[in-house]
Design a protein around this motif. Structure first.
Motif, PDB file in Angstrom:
ATOM      1  N   GLN A  98     -60.163   5.424 -10.341  1.00  0.00           N
ATOM      2  CA  GLN A  98     -60.782   4.521  -9.372  1.00  0.00           C
ATOM      3  C   GLN A  98     -60.163   3.125  -9.400  1.00  0.00           C
ATOM      4  O   GLN A  98     -60.017   2.481  -8.358  1.00  0.00           O
ATOM      5  CB  GLN A  98     -62.283   4.404  -9.647  1.00  0.00           C
ATOM      6  N   HIS A  99     -59.829   2.667 -10.608  1.00  0.00           N
ATOM      7  CA  HIS A  99     -59.320   1.301 -10.772  1.00  0.00           C
ATOM      8  C   HIS A  99     -57.823   1.273 -11.080  1.00  0.00           C
ATOM      9  O   HIS A  99     -57.325   0.303 -11.652  1.00  0.00           O
ATOM     10  CB  HIS A  99     -60.093   0.599 -11.886  1.00  0.00           C
ATOM     11  N   SER A 100     -57.105   2.313 -10.675  1.00  0.00           N
ATOM     12  CA  SER A 100     -55.674   2.406 -10.997  1.00  0.00           C
ATOM     13  C   SER A 100     -54.789   1.665  -9.998  1.00  0.00           C
ATOM     14  O   SER A 100     -53.595   1.944  -9.891  1.00  0.00           O
ATOM     15  CB  SER A 100     -55.250   3.877 -11.072  1.00  0.00           C
ATOM     16  N   SER A 141     -54.489  -4.300 -16.747  1.00  0.00           N
ATOM     17  CA  SER A 141     -55.681  -4.832 -17.413  1.00  0.00           C
ATOM     18  C   SER A 141     -56.879  -3.893 -17.307  1.00  0.00           C
ATOM     19  O   SER A 141     -57.698  -3.825 -18.231  1.00  0.00           O
ATOM     20  CB  SER A 141     -56.034  -6.205 -16.838  1.00  0.00           C
ATOM     21  N   SER A 142     -56.996  -3.165 -16.194  1.00  0.00           N
ATOM     22  CA  SER A 142     -58.118  -2.223 -16.051  1.00  0.00           C
ATOM     23  C   SER A 142     -57.944  -1.028 -16.981  1.00  0.00           C
ATOM     24  O   SER A 142     -58.899  -0.576 -17.623  1.00  0.00           O
ATOM     25  CB  SER A 142     -58.225  -1.748 -14.597  1.00  0.00           C
ATOM     26  N   LEU A 143     -56.724  -0.521 -17.064  1.00  0.00           N
ATOM     27  CA  LEU A 143     -56.458   0.611 -17.950  1.00  0.00           C
ATOM     28  C   LEU A 143     -56.585   0.191 -19.408  1.00  0.00           C
ATOM     29  O   LEU A 143     -57.063   0.955 -20.251  1.00  0.00           O
ATOM     30  CB  LEU A 143     -55.064   1.175 -17.679  1.00  0.00           C
ATOM     31  N   SER A 144     -56.186  -1.037 -19.711  1.00  0.00           N
ATOM     32  CA  SER A 144     -56.322  -1.537 -21.079  1.00  0.00           C
ATOM     33  C   SER A 144     -57.790  -1.588 -21.489  1.00  0.00           C
ATOM     34  O   SER A 144     -58.147  -1.259 -22.626  1.00  0.00           O
ATOM     35  CB  SER A 144     -55.702  -2.934 -21.182  1.00  0.00           C
ATOM     36  N   HIS A 191     -60.853  -3.561 -12.224  1.00  0.00           N
ATOM     37  CA  HIS A 191     -62.122  -3.251 -12.886  1.00  0.00           C
ATOM     38  C   HIS A 191     -62.903  -4.550 -13.074  1.00  0.00           C
ATOM     39  O   HIS A 191     -62.329  -5.578 -13.447  1.00  0.00           O
ATOM     40  CB  HIS A 191     -61.876  -2.586 -14.242  1.00  0.00           C
ATOM     41  N   PRO A 192     -64.210  -4.545 -12.819  1.00  0.00           N
ATOM     42  CA  PRO A 192     -64.996  -5.788 -12.927  1.00  0.00           C
ATOM     43  C   PRO A 192     -64.922  -6.470 -14.287  1.00  0.00           C
ATOM     44  O   PRO A 192     -65.161  -7.674 -14.386  1.00  0.00           O
ATOM     45  CB  PRO A 192     -66.428  -5.323 -12.633  1.00  0.00           C
ATOM     46  N   TYR A 230     -61.014   0.821  -3.887  1.00  0.00           N
ATOM     47  CA  TYR A 230     -60.923   1.730  -5.024  1.00  0.00           C
ATOM     48  C   TYR A 230     -59.957   2.856  -4.642  1.00  0.00           C
ATOM     49  O   TYR A 230     -59.769   3.162  -3.458  1.00  0.00           O
ATOM     50  CB  TYR A 230     -62.281   2.356  -5.326  1.00  0.00           C
ATOM     51  N   VAL A 231     -59.372   3.481  -5.639  1.00  0.00           N
ATOM     52  CA  VAL A 231     -58.582   4.685  -5.393  1.00  0.00           C
ATOM     53  C   VAL A 231     -59.565   5.840  -5.244  1.00  0.00           C
ATOM     54  O   VAL A 231     -60.339   6.118  -6.164  1.00  0.00           O
ATOM     55  CB  VAL A 231     -57.602   4.953  -6.545  1.00  0.00           C
ATOM     56  N   HIS A 232     -59.567   6.484  -4.087  1.00  0.00           N
ATOM     57  CA  HIS A 232     -60.567   7.533  -3.856  1.00  0.00           C
ATOM     58  C   HIS A 232     -60.330   8.711  -4.795  1.00  0.00           C
ATOM     59  O   HIS A 232     -59.191   9.030  -5.151  1.00  0.00           O
ATOM     60  CB  HIS A 232     -60.561   7.983  -2.390  1.00  0.00           C
TER      61      HIS A 232
END
Length: 416
Positions: A98-100, A141-144, A191-192, A230-232
Motif C-alpha cells: 500500500q505504501h510502496s 522510509s515507509s519500508l524501513s 506511511h503516516p 495508495y498502491v491498490h
C-alpha cells in the motif's frame, strides 16, 4: 467658433505628425530588431525549462541499505541500484504494498528502455545536478518503518532511526541541499509514521504523503507537499465491458476491510450491518477513514470501477487540482454516514444515468492510479511527478526570498 477652428487645426497638426513618425519607422526602423535592447523582457530565464519539457530530476545515489536492500535484494555494499539490479516488488509483501510509492518512484527514474524516448513522460532523470529542477531522495522510509520494528519498544526500531540519521547526514553534506535548505528536494514519506524520528528536520522539502493526519502543519501541508494515492492491492478490472453495468452489479454497497480501527476509523463499527461483499459486483464501495483520514480502499474501488462512497471529513485526495472527484465519487460527512438508514436511502435513490456517467469516468481515469514497471505516461508515478512540478514555483519563491533576506522571515512570523 474660434475655439472650433483652433481645435481642428491642432487635430490636423497632430495627425500629420503621427503620419510622419509612422513613415519614418516604416522606412528606417522596419529592419531593426529592438528586442536585443530589451532582452531581459523578451527572453525567458534560461534556468527555467519551458512547461512543455519534462521535469529534470537528479536522483541521489544512495547505497542499497537505504532502499532495495530492505527487499532482500542481492545488491549490497555501497554500489547504488541500477535498472539491471532493481529487484521486482515482492508478491509476498502483503500490506507493505500500500505504501510502496517510494519503490515505484525510484523504478520510474531507473527505467532506461528504448520506449521511454517515445513516451511523453512528466519527468526525466538527469546525471548533472547543476541542471536539475528537483532532487529525489530514494530512501524507503515507509519500508524501513515496517521492516525495522513498527512498535517503538521494539529494539529493531533503532535501525530505522539510524537510517534516518544517516540519510539526513548525507543530505546536509550535499551542496544542493545546503543551497536550498532542502526546499527543492523530493522525499517520499507515504506511511503516516514514516521518518518519524527526524521528520521535523526535513519539513522544508517536498514530501510525498498519503494524507496529513499525523503531521504537524509546520512539517507537512497541502501548500508544499504532494498527496499520492495508495498502491491498490486488488487487481485492476481490465475487461469491464458489460452492456448494462448498473443492472449487472447486483450489490448496492460493498466494504472491504476491518471494522475495528483506531482513531477516525471507529465510524466503521456503526456501518457494519449495511456492508456486503464484492467490489466488481457492487454499484458503490464504501471508503470510510482509516487510522488517518485516507485509506487504500478508495483506490481499490477506483480500479474496480466501483463508485467510491467517501466518508472522511478531513481527507485530501491525489491530483485534485486536475481531477474533480465529485464526477466519480459520492461524499458523506461522518455525521451523515452514521444516521440510521440515511446513507443507504440516498444510494438507493441515486439515478441510474448519473451512476453510469460515474462508472464511465472511473474507467477513463483509473490508469492514473496504476503503479507499474516499466512506467507509462499518465500512470500514478507520472502523475506524482506532475504534481511535484506544480509545487516547484512555491519552492523556488522560498529559495529566492531566503537568499536576499537579511532578517528572520518576518512573513512567516506574521502568519503564525
Amino acid at each position: 467658433m474660434r475655439w472650433k477652428r483652433m481645435y481642428s487645426k491642432a487635430a490636423l497638426t497632430t495627425f500629420s505628425l503621427a503620419a510622419i513618425m509612422a513613415t519614418f519607422f516604416f522606412f528606417f526602423m522596419g529592419s531593426i530588431d529592438i528586442r536585443p535592447r530589451f532582452s531581459s523582457f523578451f527572453q525567458p530565464d534560461p534556468s527555467e525549462p519551458p512547461a512543455c519539457l519534462p521535469l529534470r530530476v537528479y536522483m541521489y545515489d544512495l547505497p542499497p541499505k537505504f532502499n532495495v536492500g530492505m527487499l532482500g535484494s542481492r545488491s549490497s555494499g555501497e554500489t547504488p541500484v541500477t535498472a539491471e539490479t532493481l529487484p521486482p516488488w515482492s508478491t509476498k509483501a502483503g500490506l507493505r504494498k500500500q505504501h510502496s510509492v517510494e519503490y515505484w518512484m525510484m523504478a520510474y527514474m531507473l527505467y532506461e528502455g528504448e520506449e521511454r524516448e517515445k513516451m511523453e513522460m512528466e519527468a526525466i532523470r538527469v546525471s548533472d545536478p547543476e541542471i536539475a529542477d528537483v532532487f529525489f531522495v530514494p530512501f524507503f522510509s515507509s519500508l524501513s518503518l515496517s521492516t525495522h520494528g513498527r512498535n517503538m519498544s521494539d529494539p529493531k526500531t533503532e535501525d530505522d532511526k539510524q537510517l534516518q540519521v544517516d540519510t539526513l547526514k548525507f543530505l546536509r553534506e550535499s551542496k544542493y541541499w545546503q543551497r536550498s535548505q532542502g526546499r527543492d528536494h523530493v522525499i517520499p514519506m507515504h506511511h503516516p509514521n514514516a521518518f518519524r524520528f527526524l521528520r521535523d528536520q526535513i519539513n522544508a522539502s517536498i514530501l510525498i504523503v498519503s494524507d496529513f493526519g499525523r503531521y504537524e502543519k509546520n512539517v507537512s501541508n497541502l501548500r508544499k507537499d504532494v498527496v499520492a494515492p495508495y498502491v491498490h492491492v486488488v487487481d485492476s478490472y481490465t475487461n469491464d465491458d458489460t452492456r448494462d453495468p448498473f443492472e449487472s452489479r447486483k450489490t448496492l454497497l460493498f466494504f472491504r476491510g476491518r471494522t475495528v480501527r483506531k482513531g477516525e476509523g471507529s465510524v466503521r463499527a456503526e456501518l457494519q450491518k449495511i456492508l456486503v461483499e464484492g467490489m466488481r459486483s457492487s454499484k458503490f464501495c464504501l471508503d470510510p477513514a482509516g487510522d488517518t483520514p485516507s485509506s487504500c480502499r478508495l483506490f481499490d474501488a477506483i480500479v474496480s470501477h466501483c463508485v467510491p462512497v467517501i466518508v472522511s471529513d478531513k481527507v485530501e485526495l491525489p491530483y485534485e487540482d486536475e481531477l474533480d472527484y465529485a464526477r466519480f465519487s459520492i461524499f458523506f460527512s461522518d455525521k451523515e454516514a452514521v444516521r440510521p438508514g440515511y446513507m443507504v436511502e440516498q444510494l438507493r435513490k441515486f439515478p441510474k444515468d448519473k451512476w453510469v456517467d460515474m462508472w464511465k469516468m472511473l474507467k477513463n481515469i483509473s490508469h492514473h492510479y496504476e503503479f507499474q514497471y516499466p512506467p507509462k505516461g499518465g500512470d500514478a508515478v507520472d502523475m506524482i511527478w506532475r504534481e511535484v512540478r506544480h509545487k516547484l514555483p512555491a519552492a523556488k519563491l522560498a529559495v529566492h526570498r531566503t537568499k536576499r533576506l537579511k532578517i528572520p522571515d518576518w512573513w512567516g512570523d506574521r502568519r503564525r
